[in-house]
Design a protein around this motif. Structure first.
Motif, PDB file in Angstrom:
ATOM      1  N   MET A   1       0.845  -1.167   0.000  1.00  0.00           N
ATOM      2  CA  MET A   1       0.000   0.000   0.000  1.00  0.00           C
ATOM      3  C   MET A   1       0.899   1.241   0.000  1.00  0.00           C
ATOM      4  O   MET A   1       1.437   1.656   1.011  1.00  0.00           O
ATOM      5  CB  MET A   1      -0.902  -0.033   1.237  1.00  0.00           C
ATOM      6  CG  MET A   1      -1.892   1.056   1.246  1.00  0.00           C
ATOM      7  SD  MET A   1      -3.300   0.789   2.345  1.00  0.00           S
ATOM      8  CE  MET A   1      -2.549   0.700   3.931  1.00  0.00           C
ATOM      9  N   ALA A   2       1.079   1.829  -1.153  1.00  0.00           N
ATOM     10  CA  ALA A   2       1.948   2.986  -1.302  1.00  0.00           C
ATOM     11  C   ALA A   2       1.145   4.277  -1.177  1.00  0.00           C
ATOM     12  O   ALA A   2      -0.054   4.310  -1.426  1.00  0.00           O
ATOM     13  CB  ALA A   2       2.631   2.943  -2.668  1.00  0.00           C
ATOM     14  N   THR A   3       1.831   5.325  -0.801  1.00  0.00           N
ATOM     15  CA  THR A   3       1.194   6.633  -0.635  1.00  0.00           C
ATOM     16  C   THR A   3       1.240   7.382  -1.954  1.00  0.00           C
ATOM     17  O   THR A   3       2.282   7.463  -2.597  1.00  0.00           O
ATOM     18  CB  THR A   3       1.933   7.444   0.434  1.00  0.00           C
ATOM     19  OG1 THR A   3       1.929   6.709   1.649  1.00  0.00           O
ATOM     20  CG2 THR A   3       1.271   8.775   0.652  1.00  0.00           C
ATOM     21  N   ASP A   4       0.104   7.919  -2.364  1.00  0.00           N
ATOM     22  CA  ASP A   4       0.039   8.734  -3.571  1.00  0.00           C
ATOM     23  C   ASP A   4       0.537  10.132  -3.221  1.00  0.00           C
ATOM     24  O   ASP A   4      -0.131  10.898  -2.536  1.00  0.00           O
ATOM     25  CB  ASP A   4      -1.395   8.782  -4.093  1.00  0.00           C
ATOM     26  CG  ASP A   4      -1.497   9.425  -5.463  1.00  0.00           C
ATOM     27  OD1 ASP A   4      -0.444   9.775  -6.036  1.00  0.00           O
ATOM     28  OD2 ASP A   4      -2.626   9.551  -5.952  1.00  0.00           O
ATOM     29  N   LYS A   5       1.736  10.464  -3.683  1.00  0.00           N
ATOM     30  CA  LYS A   5       2.385  11.704  -3.270  1.00  0.00           C
ATOM     31  C   LYS A   5       1.710  12.943  -3.847  1.00  0.00           C
ATOM     32  O   LYS A   5       1.726  14.000  -3.224  1.00  0.00           O
ATOM     33  CB  LYS A   5       3.857  11.668  -3.657  1.00  0.00           C
ATOM     34  CG  LYS A   5       4.633  10.626  -2.890  1.00  0.00           C
ATOM     35  CD  LYS A   5       6.105  10.757  -3.154  1.00  0.00           C
ATOM     36  CE  LYS A   5       6.908   9.599  -2.676  1.00  0.00           C
ATOM     37  NZ  LYS A   5       6.781   9.171  -1.356  1.00  0.00           N
ATOM     38  N   LEU A   8      -1.293  13.579  -1.645  1.00  0.00           N
ATOM     39  CA  LEU A   8      -0.797  14.021  -0.346  1.00  0.00           C
ATOM     40  C   LEU A   8      -0.348  15.480  -0.398  1.00  0.00           C
ATOM     41  O   LEU A   8      -0.649  16.261   0.509  1.00  0.00           O
ATOM     42  CB  LEU A   8       0.350  13.125   0.108  1.00  0.00           C
ATOM     43  CG  LEU A   8       0.975  13.442   1.464  1.00  0.00           C
ATOM     44  CD1 LEU A   8      -0.033  13.192   2.562  1.00  0.00           C
ATOM     45  CD2 LEU A   8       2.228  12.626   1.671  1.00  0.00           C
ATOM     46  N   ILE A  66      -5.617  13.841   2.423  1.00  0.00           N
ATOM     47  CA  ILE A  66      -4.532  13.091   3.058  1.00  0.00           C
ATOM     48  C   ILE A  66      -4.969  11.664   3.348  1.00  0.00           C
ATOM     49  O   ILE A  66      -4.225  10.698   3.114  1.00  0.00           O
ATOM     50  CB  ILE A  66      -4.055  13.825   4.329  1.00  0.00           C
ATOM     51  CG1 ILE A  66      -3.307  15.091   3.933  1.00  0.00           C
ATOM     52  CG2 ILE A  66      -3.157  12.928   5.175  1.00  0.00           C
ATOM     53  CD1 ILE A  66      -2.924  15.969   5.091  1.00  0.00           C
ATOM     54  N   LYS A  68      -7.246  10.063   1.718  1.00  0.00           N
ATOM     55  CA  LYS A  68      -7.375   9.390   0.428  1.00  0.00           C
ATOM     56  C   LYS A  68      -6.003   8.942  -0.090  1.00  0.00           C
ATOM     57  O   LYS A  68      -5.875   7.887  -0.706  1.00  0.00           O
ATOM     58  CB  LYS A  68      -8.041  10.319  -0.573  1.00  0.00           C
ATOM     59  CG  LYS A  68      -8.421   9.642  -1.883  1.00  0.00           C
ATOM     60  CD  LYS A  68      -8.967  10.615  -2.896  1.00  0.00           C
ATOM     61  CE  LYS A  68     -10.280  11.197  -2.436  1.00  0.00           C
ATOM     62  NZ  LYS A  68     -10.893  12.069  -3.457  1.00  0.00           N
ATOM     63  N   SER A  69      -4.966   9.750   0.153  1.00  0.00           N
ATOM     64  CA  SER A  69      -3.644   9.381  -0.333  1.00  0.00           C
ATOM     65  C   SER A  69      -3.053   8.224   0.461  1.00  0.00           C
ATOM     66  O   SER A  69      -2.313   7.401  -0.079  1.00  0.00           O
ATOM     67  CB  SER A  69      -2.701  10.573  -0.277  1.00  0.00           C
ATOM     68  OG  SER A  69      -2.341  10.858   1.057  1.00  0.00           O
ATOM     69  N   LEU A  70      -3.384   8.142   1.735  1.00  0.00           N
ATOM     70  CA  LEU A  70      -2.823   7.071   2.555  1.00  0.00           C
ATOM     71  C   LEU A  70      -3.590   5.753   2.384  1.00  0.00           C
ATOM     72  O   LEU A  70      -2.983   4.683   2.353  1.00  0.00           O
ATOM     73  CB  LEU A  70      -2.838   7.479   4.029  1.00  0.00           C
ATOM     74  CG  LEU A  70      -1.913   8.627   4.407  1.00  0.00           C
ATOM     75  CD1 LEU A  70      -2.104   9.006   5.872  1.00  0.00           C
ATOM     76  CD2 LEU A  70      -0.468   8.264   4.130  1.00  0.00           C
ATOM     77  N   PHE A  71      -4.906   5.842   2.323  1.00  0.00           N
ATOM     78  CA  PHE A  71      -5.736   4.647   2.273  1.00  0.00           C
ATOM     79  C   PHE A  71      -6.547   4.608   0.990  1.00  0.00           C
ATOM     80  O   PHE A  71      -7.769   4.591   1.014  1.00  0.00           O
ATOM     81  CB  PHE A  71      -6.689   4.609   3.473  1.00  0.00           C
ATOM     82  CG  PHE A  71      -6.012   4.728   4.793  1.00  0.00           C
ATOM     83  CD1 PHE A  71      -5.197   3.712   5.252  1.00  0.00           C
ATOM     84  CD2 PHE A  71      -6.179   5.861   5.567  1.00  0.00           C
ATOM     85  CE1 PHE A  71      -4.567   3.811   6.473  1.00  0.00           C
ATOM     86  CE2 PHE A  71      -5.560   5.968   6.785  1.00  0.00           C
ATOM     87  CZ  PHE A  71      -4.748   4.950   7.235  1.00  0.00           C
ATOM     88  N   ASN A  72      -5.862   4.586  -0.134  1.00  0.00           N
ATOM     89  CA  ASN A  72      -6.587   4.565  -1.405  1.00  0.00           C
ATOM     90  C   ASN A  72      -7.180   3.178  -1.654  1.00  0.00           C
ATOM     91  O   ASN A  72      -6.760   2.180  -1.096  1.00  0.00           O
ATOM     92  CB  ASN A  72      -5.688   4.990  -2.559  1.00  0.00           C
ATOM     93  CG  ASN A  72      -4.458   4.121  -2.689  1.00  0.00           C
ATOM     94  OD1 ASN A  72      -4.245   3.227  -1.902  1.00  0.00           O
ATOM     95  ND2 ASN A  72      -3.646   4.413  -3.668  1.00  0.00           N
TER      96      ASN A  72
END
Length: 73
Positions: A1-5, A8, A66, A68-72
């Motif tokens: 689970m990667a963060t969408d920068k 973010l 934020i 949404k970017s962490l838990f897409n």
């Protein structure tokens, strides 16, 4: 689970836009109530209330981006 920068960064921009409004809004409302003898009291009070509402909205949208970017999905 990667963060969408990108998402973010968009959320952090919303939060950084809300930060000045968090200080400007209450100070404008305080200034409006201290100067009730002038006609500009209502205009300054309206601007202060609008800036407080805008800061709450920007904080909500920033935290939403934020999350949404962490838990897409």
């Amino acid at each position: 689970m990667a963060t969408d920068k990108n998402v973010l960064a968009k959320g952090i921009k919303y939060l950084s836009g809300a930060l000045p409004l968090l200080f400007i809004g209450p100070s404008l409302i305080y200034n409006a109530f201290m100067n009730q003898h002038t006609f500009w009291h209502y205009l300054v009070l309206g601007i202060g209330i609008i800036s407080c509402i805008a800061s709450v909205f920007l904080i909500f949208k920033g935290l939403q981006f934020i999350m949404k970017s962490l838990f897409n999905e």
